[in-house]
Design an enzyme around this catalytic site. Structure first.
Site, mmCIF file in Angstrom:
data_model
loop_
_atom_site.group_PDB
_atom_site.id
_atom_site.type_symbol
_atom_site.label_atom_id
_atom_site.label_comp_id
_atom_site.label_asym_id
_atom_site.label_seq_id
_atom_site.Cartn_x
_atom_site.Cartn_y
_atom_site.Cartn_z
ATOM 1 N N GLN A 113 0.659 -0.945 0.194
ATOM 2 C CA GLN A 113 -0.042 -0.436 -0.079
ATOM 3 C C GLN A 113 0.781 1.453 -0.185
ATOM 4 O O GLN A 113 0.353 2.480 -0.801
ATOM 5 C CB GLN A 113 -1.323 0.036 0.958
ATOM 6 C CG GLN A 113 -1.881 1.372 1.226
ATOM 7 C CD GLN A 113 -2.310 1.643 0.286
ATOM 8 O OE1 GLN A 113 -2.479 0.627 -0.275
ATOM 9 N NE2 GLN A 113 -3.267 3.085 -0.015
ATOM 10 N N GLU A 114 1.364 1.265 0.777
ATOM 11 C CA GLU A 114 2.577 2.905 1.083
ATOM 12 C C GLU A 114 3.295 2.945 -0.690
ATOM 13 O O GLU A 114 3.488 4.143 -0.964
ATOM 14 C CB GLU A 114 3.719 2.114 2.195
ATOM 15 C CG GLU A 114 2.900 2.272 3.372
ATOM 16 C CD GLU A 114 2.657 3.990 3.622
ATOM 17 O OE1 GLU A 114 2.944 4.260 2.668
ATOM 18 O OE2 GLU A 114 2.022 4.179 5.241
ATOM 19 N N SER A 115 3.900 1.802 -1.320
ATOM 20 C CA SER A 115 4.727 2.190 -2.230
ATOM 21 C C SER A 115 4.626 1.341 -3.580
ATOM 22 O O SER A 115 5.414 1.432 -4.074
ATOM 23 C CB SER A 115 6.509 2.431 -1.701
ATOM 24 O OG SER A 115 6.660 0.803 -1.315
#
Length: 735
Positions: A582-584
């Site tokens: 989700q983050e990167s």
């Protein structure tokens, strides 16, 4: 074929007895390598083509959004944006793809040596490199570097040959920009216009082009400056000299000044608005100054006599001030609005915009009665965003009648989305609209559970049935696989990726794939997955709408580090995978606009503090190394899990928005809400979507890591949490 000399004359009017044409003549095809590398050049300074990322270690053969998923855009080379690279379908394999991995590695190493030699100016026998590296995809970059050094000597023929040979490629556009910069610096205005291409122009280049037209006697360029200037942001310094001429010609009228000021104000560019006011004609200055004053202090709208005129400037200022005031004092803004709405004749669209803004901020301030009354007074009120705010307020109160009522107000498309189908069914269930065995309610949950989504998983858990993962590997026609595998831009992107030059890899990829069909995009995504370039593999599948290829979309990337960290911290590895995804999307060099770095997108201050607690040495640039980033990200996530009683949804919310915000969102009795309601009523849309994605991604990663489908049941029934607060401890329950 047109002779090269003719091309040079067409491009360089000084050689054509004063004649000039801005048309683009056909360029002759030639092997630039021979003519360029045959000249031994002294080439000093750092190579502009090198763009490496510290600590990047690509991993080969690693495995890499829901239909609503959208990745945060990477910085695309928009300054070079133009038509995608024009390359005919490739059926004959590229020679480089036909040699073994060992030979490819040798050529890669030889290219790096050649690059260093060109950079240092040490090339004495360039034909040696040409012969050895003839089929290596990055050879054009050596040609580019050599030619770039010659640009100030105005080598028209060589430039034309290079641009023709590499037409449509990232490198051709890059050389074209360098060439335009040279022509601009030498004040060759006719030639500048000839090479200018609007498709690849940014604002500085556009300003230079318009100035070149003015300097060659084309005064019609001034009319095009009007639209360029009338934008809600500041223009770059490259436009200053053009704008001086434009302003001196009296083009900054009162109407243009007001138009640009309103756009700047809408973008919250207050300094720009002041600048416009300062240079505006005297007739519009008082209106601009009044607008700035109301922006600073919207309570000035209480001085009704100053806003009695029935003109567009007064109306805009009133509407702007009401919306500004609504953010801090929506009830006061509502009172002022009712007075002005009776006094002024506002356009219907603007009137509705202000009313919806008032409803939004009244709802956010928990003034639900006023918000609902205003909404009820509006004809055909069905703005999805506004209705959703009211819906979430009703959900927080567990007012199921209001939930049912507001869902009925949604536009048909939104009403039929999995989100509101789920909540309509929850409302019907809570209101007891059916007697056991609830056939319609079960049918509604069944329909939702047939899809792989956040609401589908919650529906499946309410029915006690298995999740539907919909895992379907992509099937790509062989012809499309060949086209992509042998595409010169894709090959160059691969070479840059494997050598750690990620900026150039992204630029080449961006230019290569924009013209691909869906099947070719899926082939590109599969290739990126095989290289271990996870971000591009995921993005390609999103672009191709290949939602069900879970292998490429959800990579088991850096699995060794993920699992080792999870074991060391006694936490679920699937949650770590989900957060990183989700983050990167597993971009090791990811950098957010806020300054977060690496796979787990850690803010440097948070990373330093976490490293200190763990007794780990901290260096900021180490955050771009996967192992270090995962180690710190895992520790910070563990800290959030401990703080919030092991609840992964609360920990994910804290990871995204900060633990203090989550504390606030659990206050005022909200810590006793069912988990599905608590997540749905998170005030920040970004955090709400973030948590929902992490819940879904955790399930998918459990599946990708080998969990049996029957073992995944109940993932949405998250653990309860006992909260310590000033009030009595409460329990956050599963639905």
């Amino acid at each position: 074929m047109v002779a090269v000399a003719q091309l040079v004359f067409a491009r360089h009017p000084a050689k054509r007895a004063g004649t000039f044409s801005t048309s683009r003549p056909l360029r002759a095809s030639a092997l630039l390598a021979t003519s360029l590398i045959a000249a031994s050049l002294a080439f000093s300074g750092a190579a502009r083509a090198v763009d490496s990322a510290p600590g990047h270690q690509p991993q080969a053969n690693l495995i890499t959004p829901e239909p609503t998923e959208a990745l945060t855009p990477e910085a695309a080379p928009t300054a070079l944006a133009a038509a995608p690279e024009t390359q005919p379908p490739v059926q004959t394999p590229h020679p480089f793809t036909q040699i073994g991995a060992h030979r490819q590695a040798e050529l890669r190493a030889l290219y790096q040596e050649a690059l260093k030699a060109v950079t240092r100016g040490d090339i004495k026998d360039p034909s040696h490199w040409q012969a050895v590296l003839a089929d290596y995809p990055l050879v054009p970059y050596l040609e580019y570097l050599l030619l770039n050094k010659q640009l100030r000597k105005l080598p028209y023929r060589a430039v034309d040959e290079f641009l023709y040979q590499h037409e449509g490629s990232y490198l051709a556009k890059r050389l074209n920009r360098d060439w335009l910069a040279t022509l601009h610096s030498k004040q060759h205005w006719h030639e500048f216009q000839s090479y200018y291409n609007a498709d690849m122009a940014d604002e500085p280049l556009t300003c230079q082009y318009l100035r070149a037209r003015l300097l060659t006697g084309d005064e019609t360029a001034l009319t095009e400056v009007d639209a360029l200037w009338n934008q809600g942001h500041s223009l770059p310094k490259a436009c200053d000299s053009l704008l001086e001429v434009w302003r001196a010609a009296g083009r900054q009228t009162a109407a243009l000044s007001w138009s640009r000021a309103t756009k700047a104000m809408a973008n919250r560019k207050i300094t720009l608005t002041r600048y416009i006011s300062k240079h505006a004609p005297a007739t519009i200055k008082p209106d601009l100054e009044r607008l700035l004053a109301v922006d600073r202090n919207p309570h000035l709208l209480g001085q009704y006599r100053n806003f009695s005129r029935q003109d567009e400037q007064t109306k805009f200022t009133i509407l702007h001030g009401i919306q500004r005031l609504a953010r801090k004092d929506p009830q006061k803004a509502l009172i002022l609005w009712q007075r002005y709405d009776a006094q002024q004749l506002f356009a219907d669209a603007k009137r509705r915009e202000v009313q919806e803004s008032l409803i939004l901020y009244l709802a956010r301030g928990n003034h639900m009665a006023e918000a609902e009354r205003l909404a009820a007074s509006m004809e055909n009120f069905n703005n999805a965003d506004m209705v959703e705010h009211l819906l979430r307020g009703a959900l927080a109160e567990q007012d199921w009648q209001a939930v049912k009522r507001w869902i009925a107000k949604l536009p048909t498309e939104d009403k039929q989305s999995p989100r509101w189908q789920y909540w309509a069914t929850r409302a019907a269930e809570a209101l007891g609209h059916e007697l056991p065995p609830y056939p319609a309610i079960e049918a509604s949950y069944e329909a939702l559970a047939n899809g792989r989504s956040y609401y589908g998983f919650f529906a499946a858990d309410r029915l006690g049935r298995n999740y539907n993962l919909e895992d379907e590997p992509t099937q790509i026609p062989l012809a499309d696989q060949r086209i992509v595998r042998n595409h010169s831009g894709v090959l160059r992107a691969r070479e840059f990726y494997l050598t750690g030059s990620l900026g150039l890899a992204r630029a080449e990829w961006y230019h290569a794939v924009r013209g691909f069909s869906d099947a070719q995009m899926q082939a590109a995504g599969t290739l990126a997955y095989q290289w271990g370039w996870h971000r591009k593999g995921i993005q390609a599948m999103i672009d191709a709408r290949a939602w069900n290829d879970l292998t490429v979309r959800f990579p088991l990337a850096y699995a060794e580090h993920m699992e080792a960290q999870a074991d060391a911290l006694s936490m679920d590895a699937n949650l770590l995978f989900a957060i990183a995804r989700q983050e990167s999307a597993f971009a090791t060099d990811a950098k957010s606009s806020a300054g977060a770095l690496g796979l787990m997108q850690l803010m440097p201050a948070t990373a330093r503090q976490t490293a200190g607690k763990a007794g780990m040495r901290y260096r900021k640039y180490d955050l771009l190394k996967p192992e270090f980033n995962i180690a710190l990200g895992g520790r910070y996530l563990q800290e959030m899990l401990k703080r919030f009683g092991g609840n992964p949804a609360l920990a994910a919310a804290a990871y995204n928005a900060g633990p203090h915000r989550v504390d606030r969102w659990l206050a005022d009795g909200r810590d006793s809400l069912p988990m599905d309601i608590w997540i749905e009523t998170i005030p920040f849309k970004e955090t709400r979507n973030y948590v929902q994605n992490v819940v879904v991604f955790s399930v998918i990663y459990a599946y990708r890591n080998g969990a049996d489908i029957t073992q995944l049941r109940g993932a949405t029934k998250l653990p309860a949490i006992a909260l310590k607060s000033n009030a009595a401890a409460a329990t956050l329950k599963a639905p």
